[in-house]
Motif scaffolding. Structure first.
Motif, PDB file in Angstrom:
ATOM      1  N   SER A  97       0.834  -1.209   0.000  1.00  0.00           N
ATOM      2  CA  SER A  97       0.000   0.000   0.000  1.00  0.00           C
ATOM      3  C   SER A  97       0.865   1.254   0.000  1.00  0.00           C
ATOM      4  CB  SER A  97      -0.921   0.018   1.224  1.00  0.00           C
ATOM      5  OG  SER A  97      -1.846  -1.028   1.156  1.00  0.00           O
ATOM      6  N   VAL A  98       1.886   1.275   0.834  1.00  0.00           N
ATOM      7  CA  VAL A  98       2.753   2.456   0.927  1.00  0.00           C
ATOM      8  C   VAL A  98       3.454   2.718  -0.398  1.00  0.00           C
ATOM      9  CG1 VAL A  98       4.909   3.319   1.954  1.00  0.00           C
ATOM     10  CG2 VAL A  98       3.080   2.450   3.420  1.00  0.00           C
ATOM     11  N   HIS A 102       2.570   1.981  -3.345  1.00  0.00           N
ATOM     12  CA  HIS A 102       1.620   2.439  -4.362  1.00  0.00           C
ATOM     13  C   HIS A 102       1.166   3.870  -4.081  1.00  0.00           C
ATOM     14  CE1 HIS A 102       0.798  -0.827  -7.161  1.00  0.00           C
ATOM     15  NE2 HIS A 102       1.051  -1.645  -6.158  1.00  0.00           N
ATOM     16  N   GLU A 103       0.960   4.189  -2.827  1.00  0.00           N
ATOM     17  CA  GLU A 103       0.448   5.507  -2.449  1.00  0.00           C
ATOM     18  C   GLU A 103       1.528   6.583  -2.447  1.00  0.00           C
ATOM     19  OE1 GLU A 103      -1.447   4.908   1.340  1.00  0.00           O
ATOM     20  OE2 GLU A 103      -2.721   3.317   0.520  1.00  0.00           O
ATOM     21  N   VAL A 104       2.759   6.215  -2.085  1.00  0.00           N
ATOM     22  CA  VAL A 104       3.865   7.181  -1.975  1.00  0.00           C
ATOM     23  C   VAL A 104       5.079   6.584  -2.692  1.00  0.00           C
ATOM     24  CG1 VAL A 104       5.133   8.678  -0.386  1.00  0.00           C
ATOM     25  CG2 VAL A 104       2.940   7.692   0.340  1.00  0.00           C
ATOM     26  N   PRO A 105       5.057   6.585  -4.041  1.00  0.00           N
ATOM     27  CA  PRO A 105       6.155   5.945  -4.774  1.00  0.00           C
ATOM     28  C   PRO A 105       7.468   6.709  -4.656  1.00  0.00           C
ATOM     29  CG  PRO A 105       4.691   7.089  -6.283  1.00  0.00           C
ATOM     30  CD  PRO A 105       4.062   7.179  -4.910  1.00  0.00           C
ATOM     31  N   GLN A 150      10.173   6.063  -2.784  1.00  0.00           N
ATOM     32  CA  GLN A 150      10.663   6.268  -1.420  1.00  0.00           C
ATOM     33  C   GLN A 150      11.747   5.245  -1.105  1.00  0.00           C
ATOM     34  OE1 GLN A 150       9.649   8.934   0.381  1.00  0.00           O
ATOM     35  NE2 GLN A 150       8.504   9.407  -1.471  1.00  0.00           N
ATOM     36  N   ARG A 197       1.378   2.811  10.302  1.00  0.00           N
ATOM     37  CA  ARG A 197       0.121   2.121   9.987  1.00  0.00           C
ATOM     38  C   ARG A 197      -0.123   0.911  10.881  1.00  0.00           C
ATOM     39  NH1 ARG A 197      -1.033   2.493   3.629  1.00  0.00           N
ATOM     40  NH2 ARG A 197      -0.381   4.653   3.394  1.00  0.00           N
ATOM     41  N   GLU A 203       8.789   1.472  -5.843  1.00  0.00           N
ATOM     42  CA  GLU A 203       7.470   1.891  -6.298  1.00  0.00           C
ATOM     43  C   GLU A 203       6.655   0.649  -6.639  1.00  0.00           C
ATOM     44  OE1 GLU A 203       7.717   4.244  -9.841  1.00  0.00           O
ATOM     45  OE2 GLU A 203       8.794   2.720 -10.944  1.00  0.00           O
ATOM     46  N   GLN A 223       4.438   0.535  -9.235  1.00  0.00           N
ATOM     47  CA  GLN A 223       4.076   0.514 -10.645  1.00  0.00           C
ATOM     48  C   GLN A 223       5.069  -0.353 -11.402  1.00  0.00           C
ATOM     49  OE1 GLN A 223       3.542   4.381 -12.323  1.00  0.00           O
ATOM     50  NE2 GLN A 223       3.146   3.611 -14.368  1.00  0.00           N
TER      51      GLN A 223
END
Length: 131
Positions: free
Chosen positions: A10-11, A13-16, A18, A30, A65, A67
């Motif tokens: 989830s992380v 995907h939400e904050v690529p 990193q 989380r 990431e 993607q």
């Protein structure tokens, strides 16, 4: 799927884009805590399963990431380090890579480097260059 795996996926995907340290912090927030080794293990499993992508840039920690499976590439600001996705080359592989060298290409990785709009706006040296 374990809670740490779902949280890491989830992380990324939400904050690529990193690094692992940031991912560890965000996953810990989380889940109320998570071990560093658990996150590194999950990142390795996700990359091996092609559910995550590891980006290795010179002079930088690995970035991650969610993607995957497309031909997108990255553009990196030389000044502030911001990284952005860009559409990859059409067809993915230049014909000479296979024809001239005999390789069977399974991955293309191109990184573009330059100055982002914010850093360009703050860079007076480009305004002072002779015409």
């Amino acid at each position: 799927m374990t809670r740490p795996r779902v949280a890491v996926l989830s992380v990324i995907h939400e904050v690529p884009h990193q690094d692992a340290g940031t991912i560890i912090r965000l996953v810990g927030e989380r889940l109320g805590g998570v071990s560093t080794q658990a996150v590194y293990g999950v990142l390795n499993v996700l990359v091996e399963a092609h559910l995550a992508r590891r980006i290795d840039l010179p002079g930088s920690a690995a970035l991650y990431e969610g993607q995957t499976g497309d031909d997108h590439q990255h553009v990196v600001c030389r000044s502030c380090g911001v990284i952005t996705d860009v559409e990859g080359p059409q067809g993915g592989v230049p014909p000479t890579a296979t024809a001239d060298h005999g390789f069977k290409i399974d991955e293309v990785n191109v990184t573009y480097w330059g100055l982002c709009p914010e850093c360009q706006a703050g860079d007076l040296s480009t305004d002072l260059a002779p015409a």
